[in-house]
Design an enzyme around this catalytic site. Structure first.
Site, mmCIF file in Angstrom:
data_model
loop_
_atom_site.group_PDB
_atom_site.id
_atom_site.type_symbol
_atom_site.label_atom_id
_atom_site.label_comp_id
_atom_site.label_asym_id
_atom_site.label_seq_id
_atom_site.Cartn_x
_atom_site.Cartn_y
_atom_site.Cartn_z
ATOM 1 N N LYS A 163 16.836 3.392 -10.445
ATOM 2 C CA LYS A 163 16.931 4.836 -10.751
ATOM 3 C C LYS A 163 18.168 5.443 -10.107
ATOM 4 O O LYS A 163 18.732 4.890 -9.162
ATOM 5 C CB LYS A 163 15.687 5.585 -10.233
ATOM 6 C CG LYS A 163 15.382 5.404 -8.719
ATOM 7 C CD LYS A 163 16.101 6.309 -7.753
ATOM 8 C CE LYS A 163 15.794 5.995 -6.295
ATOM 9 N NZ LYS A 163 16.665 6.669 -5.329
ATOM 10 N N VAL A 190 21.091 -4.119 -3.277
ATOM 11 C CA VAL A 190 20.074 -3.896 -2.247
ATOM 12 C C VAL A 190 20.548 -2.789 -1.301
ATOM 13 O O VAL A 190 21.738 -2.686 -1.005
ATOM 14 C CB VAL A 190 19.875 -5.223 -1.472
ATOM 15 C CG1 VAL A 190 18.942 -5.063 -0.294
ATOM 16 C CG2 VAL A 190 19.353 -6.305 -2.417
ATOM 17 N N ALA A 224 20.935 0.437 -1.651
ATOM 18 C CA ALA A 224 22.025 1.136 -2.332
ATOM 19 C C ALA A 224 21.693 2.588 -2.666
ATOM 20 O O ALA A 224 22.582 3.360 -2.997
ATOM 21 C CB ALA A 224 22.362 0.390 -3.624
ATOM 22 N N GLY A 225 20.396 2.945 -2.622
ATOM 23 C CA GLY A 225 19.989 4.282 -3.082
ATOM 24 C C GLY A 225 19.548 4.272 -4.530
ATOM 25 O O GLY A 225 19.356 5.327 -5.140
ATOM 26 N N LEU A 226 19.365 3.061 -5.090
ATOM 27 C CA LEU A 226 19.006 2.940 -6.508
ATOM 28 C C LEU A 226 17.532 2.543 -6.697
ATOM 29 O O LEU A 226 17.092 2.308 -7.822
ATOM 30 C CB LEU A 226 19.928 1.929 -7.202
ATOM 31 C CG LEU A 226 21.424 2.280 -7.167
ATOM 32 C CD1 LEU A 226 22.264 1.147 -7.765
ATOM 33 C CD2 LEU A 226 21.712 3.583 -7.915
ATOM 34 N N GLY A 261 15.880 -0.174 -5.973
ATOM 35 C CA GLY A 261 15.632 -1.535 -6.465
ATOM 36 C C GLY A 261 14.361 -2.144 -5.900
ATOM 37 O O GLY A 261 13.535 -2.670 -6.650
ATOM 38 N N ASP A 302 9.238 5.798 -3.319
ATOM 39 C CA ASP A 302 9.777 5.789 -4.682
ATOM 40 C C ASP A 302 8.965 4.922 -5.642
ATOM 41 O O ASP A 302 9.273 4.870 -6.836
ATOM 42 C CB ASP A 302 11.222 5.252 -4.686
ATOM 43 C CG ASP A 302 12.211 6.258 -4.133
ATOM 44 O OD1 ASP A 302 11.847 7.449 -4.018
ATOM 45 O OD2 ASP A 302 13.348 5.863 -3.827
HETATM 46 O O1 C5P Z 1 9.021 5.247 1.675
HETATM 47 P P1 C5P Z 1 10.168 4.321 1.917
HETATM 48 O O2 C5P Z 1 9.766 3.053 2.596
HETATM 49 O O3 C5P Z 1 11.015 4.103 0.715
HETATM 50 O O4 C5P Z 1 11.115 5.108 2.941
HETATM 51 C C1 C5P Z 1 12.058 4.455 3.715
HETATM 52 C C2 C5P Z 1 12.383 5.345 4.896
HETATM 53 O O5 C5P Z 1 13.072 6.512 4.445
HETATM 54 C C3 C5P Z 1 11.172 5.884 5.642
HETATM 55 O O6 C5P Z 1 10.766 4.991 6.643
HETATM 56 C C4 C5P Z 1 11.689 7.183 6.211
HETATM 57 O O7 C5P Z 1 12.450 6.939 7.371
HETATM 58 C C5 C5P Z 1 12.655 7.666 5.152
HETATM 59 N N1 C5P Z 1 12.035 8.605 4.204
HETATM 60 C C6 C5P Z 1 11.711 9.888 4.619
HETATM 61 N N2 C5P Z 1 11.137 10.760 3.758
HETATM 62 C C7 C5P Z 1 10.898 10.397 2.471
HETATM 63 C C8 C5P Z 1 11.234 9.111 2.024
HETATM 64 C C9 C5P Z 1 11.796 8.236 2.914
HETATM 65 O O8 C5P Z 1 11.941 10.242 5.776
HETATM 66 N N3 C5P Z 1 10.356 11.284 1.649
#
Ligand code: C5P
Length: 314
Positions: free
Chosen positions: A15, A101, A103-105, A107, A142
């Site tokens: 995405k 990996v 990347a902000g996408l 994956g 995500d």
């Molecule tokens: O949920 P996910 O594992 O993708 O998030 C990775 C990290 O990004 C979390 O451990 C957190 O530090 C940060 N994050 C956040 N708030 C969100 C999504 C992610 O602080 N809504």
């Protein structure tokens, strides 16, 4: 529960975020967001095969940076289903990675959703979308978006409360995406955001203070709902100021290469240019497939250490 078939191969999507507003930090350490996801056709493929002799989960991947143990989101998705439904079978997962990996996408999140959906079929679990979404939320913020088979959606709370944008179903956007040769840690970017933001007294929309040490951290002029209407009315001709990513100033300050990647797109005359997620991937919305192809080739030839992709919403 008996397995109907024992193997399957699934497509796993990625995405870009056309909008990402960090509202505030939550008590659980995460952040409340307002975001708009666009699913794109940059995909991994995931092969699943049931192991009937034991309940081990074994992972193979063609990418050296992907962990093969319990840190892997595919592993955690399969383990969650085993535990939740007391399943005795194991699983072999083979991931063919094309999505970059860290990347902000999204994956890794796409992979997790693909495993949840894939095992729902493979293991005959008959879980509803609602139940799959509830499980997805336990894996990552995500993952919920990718459970729905939808092109565009808004995300709220941790980004996991999804509002599908069916009114944008017919919209096809073409993107050039650049991944400059760096990887970014999402937790680090959010920690930096906390450092520079007004945590105790968030301003309007909880957006970073005007006197922040980072430049450009102003209150967004528009919001996720306005962007949605704008996309409905103007499609790919969306006004550039409607696109927003509150993490972009943080990431581009830490990683100037992300800023250079943005400049490379702007120098090609593109003005709908934004970072995705916590970066470092940046993208531009193009006016056609032909333009996206031409510019992605040109930038790739010039900057050989970057990965450049021509993709569309799907
Ligand atoms: O949920 P996910 O594992 O993708 O998030 C990775 C990290 O990004 C979390 O451990 C957190 O530090 C940060 N994050 C956040 N708030 C969100 C999504 C992610 O602080 N809504």
């Amino acid at each position: 529960m008996a397995a109907a078939v024992s193997k399957s191969t699934i497509k796993s999507y990625s995405k870009v975020n056309l909008y990402l507003e960090v509202v505030n930090q939550r008590k659980d350490g995460y952040h409340n967001l307002r975001t708009l996801f666009a699913r794109i056709n940059l995909t991994d493929s995931i092969f699943l095969k049931t192991r009937l002799d034991d309940n081990l989960i074994k992972i193979k991947c063609n990418h050296p940076r992907v962990p093969l143990d319990q840190r892997n989101l595919c592993f955690r998705s399969a383990r969650l289903l085993q535990q939740e439904f007391n399943l005795k079978q194991g699983l072999e997962i083979s991931i063919n990675k094309r999505v970059p990996v860290a990347a902000g996408l999204g994956g890794g999140s796409g992979n997790a959703a693909a495993v949840l959906r894939g095992l729902n079929k493979l293991w005959g679990l008959k879980l509803s979308t609602k139940k799959l979404v509830a499980l997805a939320k336990q894996i990552g913020s995500d993952v919920a978006f990718f459970i729905y088979q939808e092109k565009f959606a808004q995300g709220f709370l941790r980004g996991d409360k999804i509002r599908l944008l069916k009114q944008l179903k017919s919209l096809k956007l073409w993107f050039v995406i650049i991944l400059p040769g760096i990887n970014v840690s999402t937790p680090l970017i959010f920690r930096q955001w906390d450092k520079y933001s007004s945590k105790k007294q968030p301003g309007k929309n909880g957006i970073l203070r005007k006197n922040s040490r980072l430049t450009g951290l102003t209150i967004p002029e528009h919001d996720v709902k306005m962007l949605t209407s704008e996309l409905k009315v103007r499609g790919r001709n969306v006004r550039p100021e409607f696109l927003f990513n509150g993490l972009e100033p943080v990431t581009t300050q830490l990683y100037p290469e992300a800023r250079r990647a943005k400049s490379a797109l702007i120098n090609e005359g593109l003005n709908r240019v934004l970072m995705s997620g916590s970066g470092p991937a940046v993208f531009a919305i193009c006016s056609s497939r032909i333009q996206a192809k031409r510019i992605s080739k040109k930038i790739q030839n010039k900057y050989t250490t970057w990965q450049v992709y021509c993709v569309s919403s799907i």
